[in-house]
Design an enzyme around this catalytic site. Structure first.
Site, mmCIF file in Angstrom:
data_model
loop_
_atom_site.group_PDB
_atom_site.id
_atom_site.type_symbol
_atom_site.label_atom_id
_atom_site.label_comp_id
_atom_site.label_asym_id
_atom_site.label_seq_id
_atom_site.Cartn_x
_atom_site.Cartn_y
_atom_site.Cartn_z
ATOM 1 N N HIS A 52 -9.299 10.696 -0.046
ATOM 2 C CA HIS A 52 -8.475 9.493 -0.100
ATOM 3 C C HIS A 52 -7.192 9.683 0.701
ATOM 4 O O HIS A 52 -6.433 8.745 0.924
ATOM 5 C CB HIS A 52 -8.146 9.149 -1.561
ATOM 6 C CG HIS A 52 -7.555 7.790 -1.743
ATOM 7 N ND1 HIS A 52 -6.200 7.590 -1.896
ATOM 8 C CD2 HIS A 52 -8.116 6.553 -1.791
ATOM 9 C CE1 HIS A 52 -5.951 6.291 -2.044
ATOM 10 N NE2 HIS A 52 -7.093 5.654 -1.967
ATOM 11 N N HIS A 81 0.814 -1.216 0.000
ATOM 12 C CA HIS A 81 0.000 0.000 0.000
ATOM 13 C C HIS A 81 0.848 1.268 0.000
ATOM 14 O O HIS A 81 0.311 2.379 -0.076
ATOM 15 C CB HIS A 81 -0.930 -0.018 1.218
ATOM 16 C CG HIS A 81 -2.147 0.824 1.061
ATOM 17 N ND1 HIS A 81 -2.458 1.870 1.907
ATOM 18 C CD2 HIS A 81 -3.153 0.782 0.153
ATOM 19 C CE1 HIS A 81 -3.587 2.421 1.534
ATOM 20 N NE2 HIS A 81 -4.031 1.793 0.470
#
Length: 603
Positions: free
Chosen positions: A489, A267
């Site tokens: 986000h 990630h």
């Protein structure tokens, strides 16, 4: 089945969503996900959206379906449809948002199929139509129709070195459709990669989702054939699709991150940029797909240009008081990848001493002893213990966390959130007494912009098991940065004063609110287990010769002389009201359209 709670009545969909934020890598498609589609309510007629104002982004009104796999590419679809509340109306309407100038956001977490009026069943059989030839050089795909993306204005990208706040080097991404002042001091990926910041020789892109063709186009033409290394976590079919994307680009190579613990992800989002003039590091929250750089709230830390060291210097030469160089080399070494050796050597050859932030990383593994403080939330705890000071009355200084995804926290707050995570976040220096100040978690509530919901993966299965968590929730509101309607986000964490005018520290990171990202203690707290790769930077006042960070209440337009910290959303956050519901991504919201005329129907 359905369940009532203090935040509304939820209906459980037939979703296979997992409790532990267990999302497959980019490009992975499961059988459950392959059935996701968009439908309209049968009793409500639809009309095709008409775009009449090219100067404003169109608001694509469409019934959207969310999936539970983060996908970086979907096929172009036809024009979206408009949900109308007047059944007798057959007039085509222009889909606008009451003059807000917003188009619907795409999602890196969403694999959607859009059905238009032509796709719906008709009372009379349709005549067969000849297939239309494929249109070459179309815009990047959007699940919301070809009208979703609009061309950015001529002055959207920087033509000269932009005015930036060089004190903190923390920047928001540009957002298409905003008033120009809210993009003054913000950056687009084209700005970051432009010759304005250096003559690029080679780059490495660490990320979760990739659209290789789009990424290559973001490099300026003179750098477009320079070598690029892609560091990813995809496996099997997803990896094959990623490699296939790169076939037209021989200058693109790959490094696969090892994910040895189940349900972990790569990630981390980072750029390593090697110039003729030096070296630069960019740590960010955006995936390498256009939707993440279009109409979402994102952030980045961009380092200064690091000069090359004289030949013969040791590897430890050129480190900063924050030991950024040492920690970055340690993080890259954790990949155990030969493809990164050349980048490790390049970093050793450069002077990173101007860095004023601390690196906060997670790497997959189980760690004991002193290694427990190298990664995850225990790394953050160690840095806050060593480099911050106790503040009088700090029991009234709330911890604020803001994120886009939520994992399983356990049956009650003592299991992880309070027992581990809150203890880390409330650490301030070497104080023997550690109070329990308020914790405020910023998570989008309804009504929100439905088509962005796939980037907020909080499932009904997880939510029902931790209803206690929702008492911590606060609304997303970002009027100060013009981004209230740009899906967040970005992931940020901070410790704020009671009046929210000061910060004791600030963190921007790729890590969401999950044990997979931050780690969880095991074996009677003698071991920590981390599933995923994550990366962020910590801002501590002492590294900037300050006692606290003053909060900049009006960060736009940017001024290089302002000393306040540009928090990306409004402070103080507003607590959920009894009528507020947290956004749940795998249940339908079809009782009525949202403010943009959309409903959300996962299947």
């Amino acid at each position: 089945m359905s369940q009532d709670s203090q935040h509304g009545k939820w209906s459980v969909s037939s979703s296979d969503d997992d409790d532990d934020d267990r999302l497959p890598p980019s490009g992975t498609k499961t059988p459950a996900q392959s059935n996701h589609r968009v439908t309209t309510l049968p009793s409500v007629p639809t009309s095709v959206e008409v775009k009449s104002e090219p100067s404003k982004p169109p608001v694509s009104s469409v019934v959207i379906v969310g999936s539970e796999a983060r996908q970086s590419a979907v096929k172009n679809q036809s024009n979206p449809v408009k949900y109308e509340t007047n059944p007798s109306s057959k007039k085509k309407k222009e889909a606008t948002s009451e003059g807000s100038g917003w188009a619907l956001s795409d999602s890196d977490d969403d694999d959607v199929k859009v059905e238009t009026v032509d796709d719906l069943p008709k009372q009379e059989p349709q005549r067969s139509r000849a297939k239309k030839p494929k249109v070459q050089n179309e815009r990047p795909p959007s699940p919301h129709g070809r009208l979703y993306y609009i061309d950015e204005p001529d002055d959207f990208f920087e033509s000269c070195v932009p005015r930036l706040n060089d004190t903190y080097r923390f920047y928001l991404n540009k957002v298409t459709g905003l008033d120009r002042k809210y993009n003054s001091g913000a950056l687009h990926i084209r700005d970051v990669l432009s010759p304005l910041f250096g003559t690029l020789k080679e780059s490495a892109q660490f990320n979760y989702c990739f659209d290789i063709a789009w990424m290559v186009k973001q490099y300026p033409s003179e750098f477009r054939d320079r070598p690029v290394l892609i560091v990813h976590g995809d496996k099997r079919e997803a990896k094959a699709r990623l490699l296939q994307q790169a076939q037209p680009f021989p200058h693109v190579s790959f490094c696969q991150a090892k994910l040895d613990i189940a349900f972990g992800t790569h990630h981390t989002k980072m750029m390593l940029l090697w110039y003729e003039e030096g070296f630069r590091v960019v740590i960010l929250t955006s995936n390498l797909i256009r939707a993440d750089w279009y109409q979402k709230t994102q952030g980045m830390w961009m380092s200064p240009l690091f000069p090359r060291l004289p030949e013969g210097c040791s590897a430890s030469t050129g480190d900063s008081p924050t030991h950024f160089k040492r920690d970055l080399l340690e993080y890259l070494s954790s990949y155990r990848a030969a493809e990164l050796d050349v980048w490790i050597q390049r970093i050793k050859e450069h002077d990173l001493s101007e860095t004023r932030v601390y690196l906060i990383a997670s790497t997959p593994g189980r760690y004991v002893g002193s290694d427990m403080e190298r990664w995850g939330h225990l790394r953050l705890r160690k840095l806050l213990y060593d480099h911050t000071k106790p503040i009088p009355g700090d029991e009234k200084w709330p911890v604020v966390g803001q994120f886009s995804s939520i994992g399983s926290m356990g049956l009650d707050k003592t299991k992880w959130l309070e027992g581990e995570f809150q203890r880390t976040m409330t650490t301030l220096g070497k104080a023997s007494h550690r109070p329990s100040p308020p914790m405020q978690l910023v998570h989008c509530s309804l009504p929100f912009r439905s088509p962005t919901g796939g980037s907020l993966p909080y499932s009904i299965q997880t939510a029902q098991k931790q209803l206690w968590l929702h008492s911590y929730f606060h609304r997303w509101k970002a009027d100060s940065t013009g981004r209230s309607h740009a899906m967040p986000h970005i992931k940020t964490y901070m410790r704020a004063s009671p009046d929210f005018s000061e910060l004791a520290w600030f963190l921007v990171t790729s890590a969401n609110l999950s044990k997979a990202a931050w780690g969880a203690l095991e074996k009677n707290n003698t071991q920590i287990m981390v599933r995923s790769y994550e990366l962020g930077v910590l801002f501590v006042p002492s590294a900037f010769n300050m006692e606290t960070f003053p909060v900049d209440k009006n960060p736009f337009p940017c001024s290089s002389s302002v000393s306040g910290f540009p928090v990306p959303f409004d402070l103080p956050p507003t607590c959920y009201s009894p009528k507020d519901q947290p956004w749940i991504w795998n249940i339908p919201y079809n009782q009525a359209p949202d403010t943009h005329g959309n409903i959300w129907v996962p299947s």
